[in-house]
Scaffold this motif. Structure first.
Motif, PDB file in Angstrom:
ATOM      1  N   SER A  85      36.108  36.073  87.421  1.00 27.08           N
ATOM      2  CA  SER A  85      34.827  35.365  87.333  1.00 27.08           C
ATOM      3  C   SER A  85      34.618  34.726  85.963  1.00 27.08           C
ATOM      4  O   SER A  85      33.534  34.231  85.675  1.00 27.08           O
ATOM      5  N   ARG A  86      35.631  34.770  85.135  1.00 18.21           N
ATOM      6  CA  ARG A  86      35.618  34.189  83.787  1.00 18.21           C
ATOM      7  C   ARG A  86      34.692  34.910  82.813  1.00 18.21           C
ATOM      8  O   ARG A  86      34.280  34.350  81.814  1.00 18.21           O
ATOM      9  N   ASP A  87      34.378  36.171  83.097  1.00 19.38           N
ATOM     10  CA  ASP A  87      33.562  36.966  82.181  1.00 19.38           C
ATOM     11  C   ASP A  87      34.513  37.867  81.385  1.00 19.38           C
ATOM     12  O   ASP A  87      34.655  39.054  81.658  1.00 19.38           O
ATOM     13  N   PHE A  88      35.165  37.260  80.391  1.00 17.93           N
ATOM     14  CA  PHE A  88      36.199  37.961  79.639  1.00 17.93           C
ATOM     15  C   PHE A  88      35.633  39.026  78.713  1.00 17.93           C
ATOM     16  O   PHE A  88      36.284  40.041  78.460  1.00 17.93           O
ATOM     17  N   GLU A  89      34.435  38.811  78.219  1.00 15.60           N
ATOM     18  CA  GLU A  89      33.796  39.827  77.388  1.00 15.60           C
ATOM     19  C   GLU A  89      33.576  41.102  78.213  1.00 15.60           C
ATOM     20  O   GLU A  89      33.866  42.210  77.759  1.00 15.60           O
ATOM     21  N   LYS A  90      33.089  40.916  79.433  1.00 19.02           N
ATOM     22  CA  LYS A  90      32.875  42.053  80.324  1.00 19.02           C
ATOM     23  C   LYS A  90      34.219  42.691  80.697  1.00 19.02           C
ATOM     24  O   LYS A  90      34.343  43.929  80.702  1.00 19.02           O
ATOM     25  N   ALA A  91      35.222  41.881  80.980  1.00 16.28           N
ATOM     26  CA  ALA A  91      36.544  42.407  81.342  1.00 16.28           C
ATOM     27  C   ALA A  91      37.110  43.257  80.214  1.00 16.28           C
ATOM     28  O   ALA A  91      37.641  44.353  80.459  1.00 16.28           O
ATOM     29  N   ASP A  92      36.992  42.769  78.988  1.00 16.36           N
ATOM     30  CA  ASP A  92      37.518  43.520  77.837  1.00 16.36           C
ATOM     31  C   ASP A  92      36.763  44.840  77.655  1.00 16.36           C
ATOM     32  O   ASP A  92      37.374  45.874  77.367  1.00 16.36           O
ATOM     33  N   LYS A  93      35.455  44.793  77.842  1.00 12.30           N
ATOM     34  CA  LYS A  93      34.633  46.004  77.698  1.00 12.30           C
ATOM     35  C   LYS A  93      35.013  47.035  78.763  1.00 12.30           C
ATOM     36  O   LYS A  93      35.183  48.218  78.469  1.00 12.30           O
ATOM     37  N   ILE A  94      35.170  46.579  79.990  1.00  8.45           N
ATOM     38  CA  ILE A  94      35.514  47.482  81.093  1.00  8.45           C
ATOM     39  C   ILE A  94      36.921  48.065  80.898  1.00  8.45           C
ATOM     40  O   ILE A  94      37.147  49.248  81.152  1.00  8.45           O
TER      41      ILE A  94
END
Length: 108
Positions: free
Chosen positions: A31-40
């Motif tokens: 979904s292009r939410d890389f900040e969220k992906a990195d956090k998860i």
């Protein structure tokens, strides 16, 4: 519940939770939410360390001469640990691929 059974369940539980985090991180990257992906991914790594610690405790026991009982539950725990470790590596690669695509939209 104690001993090998408890450690096996700790490994399965932590590995399973980490696996869920890694899949969620891939979805966030899609979904292009890389900040969220990195956090998860970071959260998943913390949980996965619990599985490694439990596994390492068994290795230390065996290295000190204690006989480690091998049973189906422990074999399942080992399998979960290995597949989660592989998923962690693949999740990093998949997230990097999505990141490299930039703003391109991903079709379902």
């Amino acid at each position: 519940m104690e001993g090998m059974e408890l450690i096996s369940f700790q490994i399965v539980s932590a590995a399973g939770a980490a696996k869920s985090y890694y899949m969620e991180a891939i979805t966030a990257a899609k979904s292009r939410d890389f900040e969220k992906a990195d956090k998860i991914m970071a959260e998943g790594l913390q949980i996965f360390q619990d599985a490694h610690k439990a596994h390492a405790s068994l290795i230390q026991k065996e290295a000190s001469g204690e006989k480690i009982e091998f049973n189906l539950l422990f074999m399942h725990a080992e399998d979960q640990l290995m597949t989660t470790d592989l998923l962690k590596l693949m999740a990093h690669e998949i997230i990097d691929l999505y990141r490299a695509q930039g703003g391109n939209t991903v079709e379902n």
